[in-house]
Each structure stands twice: as structure tokens, then as C-alpha cells.
Write an enzyme that holds these catalytic residues in place. Sequence first.
Site, PDB file in Angstrom:
ATOM      1  N   HIS A  96       1.761   4.465  -2.807  1.00 24.30           N
ATOM      2  CA  HIS A  96       1.853   5.923  -2.582  1.00 24.30           C
ATOM      3  C   HIS A  96       3.225   6.430  -3.029  1.00 24.30           C
ATOM      4  O   HIS A  96       3.352   7.477  -3.655  1.00 24.30           O
ATOM      5  CB  HIS A  96       1.704   6.239  -1.090  1.00 24.30           C
ATOM      6  CG  HIS A  96       0.292   6.216  -0.577  1.00 24.30           C
ATOM      7  ND1 HIS A  96      -0.714   6.999  -1.103  1.00 24.30           N
ATOM      8  CD2 HIS A  96      -0.282   5.535   0.460  1.00 24.30           C
ATOM      9  CE1 HIS A  96      -1.849   6.784  -0.413  1.00 24.30           C
ATOM     10  NE2 HIS A  96      -1.613   5.904   0.529  1.00 24.30           N
ATOM     11  N   GLU A 105      -4.821   7.689  -2.810  1.00 25.30           N
ATOM     12  CA  GLU A 105      -5.339   6.399  -2.351  1.00 25.30           C
ATOM     13  C   GLU A 105      -5.618   5.462  -3.521  1.00 25.30           C
ATOM     14  O   GLU A 105      -5.554   4.242  -3.379  1.00 25.30           O
ATOM     15  CB  GLU A 105      -6.617   6.585  -1.530  1.00 25.30           C
ATOM     16  CG  GLU A 105      -6.378   6.974  -0.083  1.00 25.30           C
ATOM     17  CD  GLU A 105      -5.557   5.950   0.702  1.00 25.30           C
ATOM     18  OE1 GLU A 105      -4.437   6.317   1.135  1.00 25.30           O
ATOM     19  OE2 GLU A 105      -6.005   4.805   0.874  1.00 25.30           O
ATOM     20  N   HIS A 159       0.835  -1.211   0.000  1.00 28.50           N
ATOM     21  CA  HIS A 159       0.000   0.000   0.000  1.00 28.50           C
ATOM     22  C   HIS A 159       0.873   1.266   0.000  1.00 28.50           C
ATOM     23  O   HIS A 159       0.745   2.118  -0.883  1.00 28.50           O
ATOM     24  CB  HIS A 159      -0.911  -0.020   1.235  1.00 28.50           C
ATOM     25  CG  HIS A 159      -1.806   1.175   1.366  1.00 28.50           C
ATOM     26  ND1 HIS A 159      -3.125   1.163   0.983  1.00 28.50           N
ATOM     27  CD2 HIS A 159      -1.574   2.430   1.822  1.00 28.50           C
ATOM     28  CE1 HIS A 159      -3.665   2.352   1.204  1.00 28.50           C
ATOM     29  NE2 HIS A 159      -2.734   3.146   1.717  1.00 28.50           N
ATOM     30  N   GLU A 160       1.752   1.372   0.974  1.00 26.47           N
ATOM     31  CA  GLU A 160       2.600   2.568   1.065  1.00 26.47           C
ATOM     32  C   GLU A 160       3.528   2.642  -0.149  1.00 26.47           C
ATOM     33  O   GLU A 160       3.850   3.731  -0.625  1.00 26.47           O
ATOM     34  CB  GLU A 160       3.407   2.592   2.366  1.00 26.47           C
ATOM     35  CG  GLU A 160       2.569   2.532   3.661  1.00 26.47           C
ATOM     36  CD  GLU A 160       1.484   3.595   3.764  1.00 26.47           C
ATOM     37  OE1 GLU A 160       1.652   4.696   3.199  1.00 26.47           O
ATOM     38  OE2 GLU A 160       0.430   3.318   4.399  1.00 26.47           O
TER      39      GLU A 160
END
Length: 507
Positions: A274, A300, A270-271
Site C-alpha cells: 500500500h 488492495e 502487505h502494508e
Amino acid sequence: MNENMNEKFEKLQPYLDRSVALGCALTLFNWDGETLAPRGAFEKTSKLIGALSAEYYRAVINDEVRSLLGELSAPKEQEKLTALQRAIVKKLLRQYEELEKIPPEEYQAYQELLSLSGQIWAEAKENNDFAAFAPTLKKIVSWQKRFAEYTKKPGMSLYDVMLDQHEEGILTAQLDEFFGKLRSAVVPLLKKVTAQNSRIDKSYNSRSYPVEKQREFCRFLAEYIGFDFERGIVAESAHPFTTNLHNADVRITNHFYENNLESAIFSVIHEGGHALYEFGVDDELTLTPVGGGTSMGVHESQSRFYENVLGRSEAFWKPLFAKLKETWPDQLADIELSDFILGINKAEPGSIRTEADELTYPLHIMIRYEIEKQLISGEIEVDDLPEIWNEKYREYLGITPENDKEGVLQDVHWSTGSFGYFPSYAIGNAVAAQIYAFMHREIPVAECLEKSDLAPIREYLRKHIHRHGCTKNMNELLTEMTGEQLNADYYIDYLTQKYTGLYLSRQ
Ligand code: ZN
């Protein structure tokens, strides 16, 4: 001097340089506070941060900049600017319009309230005592409404103003339709899916996974999806997050739990999503006021695209599953790839948003959206929140939170004054699904994943989203990429196909 030099814009440049430098210093302090700073440093360091913040504010909010922006926004001057310069002027003007209308003494009083409210909320949550937070929340709501009143444009509700601050142009009318569609598709799908849950045993996930091995595996995963360790680092913090100074200094964090295999794995993906966004911003844009991701919703969309769309797919794990099992041969001895794929996608209604699976997640957001909308319009009061919260959880998820700590007090957002923020999470999921639908037409996504070749996927996202920084807003990016604005149908189709495939066609 290059041909694009504009005399007036040149005068603005030193202010921009200064504000970007001060902004980076503040980012570093924030990063340090979350990762390495000693706990005892907080009080004294916060004074330094206060002084730097004031400098940062003055760097761009001053009469000279105001008058330069006024001149630069005149049509004749606009013609002489490059597209990048026009984007910078537009962004700064938007900031001015919001800030100028708020009397400085009110802004300061509100900031002081916010500096205390985090602690008050944290204690109330700790003690499961909503009444201890309610008076502070009432003040925050009343300030928020007052500020929204100052900046409200004709035809907008107060909540619209708050929404617009987080995702330009995405207001109540569109979100009502968006969540309405989601509700009618997801609620019945979830019922069908959870009826099959007894078939899925994911007890393997809470076996013991020594943290050192998790760290190694997650570093490998970060590199695997394209995280550039020459320009980025991974550290640890209580809650994973991403920050960056510019496109050559992007930082993510992770958090490891010995008895939870999935948590760190999907946090790093997830990160990492980003981070790829920030790595991918064009050199020309980085270190300017438009050099970061364009909105929380689009950010997101990138993290969830990697985490959910790619990271929870079978194609992603096909080439990786052997390595996962080699890393934990005893813990995963009895687990096959198909068990693992079902396990990481298991849909189970729960009370906590941050622990929710991909299918129940949008319902958590919908509940918050409905509550915020009614709270800001005055249909409900702060004191009603715990009861309304629990009612909505019963209605949409079929569960009742055990207490307010696991209910209305669970999220930090309202204590920071972030009303209108929650919908960005659901928007991010929907944007990810819309991008996926179109990416498919140009790239054989599953094939790339199975060959461990993620470069074409990364390049596609860089070309259509990352490199633009915040020179384009979400709907502009989507329209150029997919020919239409945000459309919830792609998200609904994606969830329906995915969960029908996983749960209902393999009986
Ligand atoms: Zn995120």
C-alpha cells in the site's frame, strides 16, 4: 504564472488548498487515535475532529465552488484545462453529485447513527449477541437504501449504486459473472487441495518468536521491498493499516504476536505494498484532490501483489531464508525452505476472513457479496443474517462458524455503513493476478526476486499505476497496461497454477 494558468481554475485553487490541508489534519488525528493517543483523549478529541470535519466539508461544498465547477465543466472551458485540472474537476463534480442529492439533515442524522453504531457492534460482537446489533443494522440498511435511491441512475439497482461508490463502473452484472467463475474454479480446487493437508505441518509458526526480533526483521523486510524510511514510518496498532499525508509522508503500522511468526511478516509486506503506491504518486498530483490511490480495489491489488504474489513465492524467500533462520535458529532449526513455502501457503477453510489463506479468501468475500446483494434488494431481512451466513459457510467452505462472533458479527464494515465495499478485496486479488500476467512479459520477475533486486518490479508498478494517483480509474489503468478491463480468468489461472504446483505435483 505558467502557461497552464486558467483564471477560473485559479479561483478554485484556494478552496482546494484549504480542503487538502484540513484533510491532512484529519488524517493525522486519525493516525494518532489509532497509534499513540491516550485512551482517555477520545471524547474531547472527537469534538475537535467534528469541528475540523465540518470545516473540511465547507471548504469544498459551498456555492462558490459549485458555480466554479459548473463553469469549468463546460466544454469550452474544459479545452483550456490541463489533464490534471480536468481530473480534479471531474472528481469534485462526482462528489457534488452524490452529496447534493442528500438532504443535509438526513446526512447528519445518519452520521449520528454511525457515530454510535461502532460501539454497539463491538459490544454485540464481544457478547456474541446479534440481536443487540440487529435494530441498529436495520436502521443503517434503511438509510443506505434511501441514499442510494437519491443518487441512482437509470438501469442501476440500489446495490449497484453502493458498488459504484467503491469501484467506479464495477456493478452487479459484472460481479455476478466474476464470482460465478471464481466459485466454479475455487470450490473444487480447494477440495482437492485440502485433501492433501495432512502432509503439511506448520506447527513451527506458533513457536515463541520474541517480539523485539520480529520488529527488527520486519523493518528489514520493509526496507527490502523498497519502503523509504526518509519519507515513511512504521508504527504499531491493534490492526495494521496504511495512511498518508502526501507522497513524502506515508505511514504504516504493524502488530506483533509472540506465537505467530507469519502474521507480522506478511502484514508488513502487505502494508508496504500500500505504502509503495502512495510513495509512487507523481509530485505534480500529491497534495491535490486526485493525489491518492484511485480506489480501494486498486490499492488492495498493490498490497496483495506484494504480500501474496511476491511475498509467498519461493523466489522471494530464496535469498532471505538464511537470514530468517539466523534470526530464529532454534525455532526454525528443523525447517527447510520448502517446508516454509508450503507452510505460508497452506490452504485451510476457517470462519474468519482476516485469517484466511490466499485460496479460501475469495470465498469469504463471495459470501458477503451474495448476502449484501440480497439484503439490499429486500430478498432477505437483517434478522435472517446469522442463519444465511452459516448456511453459506457450510456450502462454500464446508464449515459452520462456532457462533455469531466468529460468524456474521466478525467484520466491522456494516456497522460503518460500508455496503458494497467487500468486493474490492476480491477485485484487488484479481487485479494483482492480471498485472502479474503482463509484468511477466516485460520483466523476469522470479529472477529479480532471486537476485534481491526488486527495483524493476517497483518501477513497473510506479509507471503503470502509482504515478497516476486517482486521475484514472481501475479499468482505465488496466486497459492501458494489459489491453483489457478486469478479467477474472487471470486470477483463476494464477490460483490454479499456484496451488496445483504447490500441492498436487509434488506428491
Ligand atoms: Zn490492505
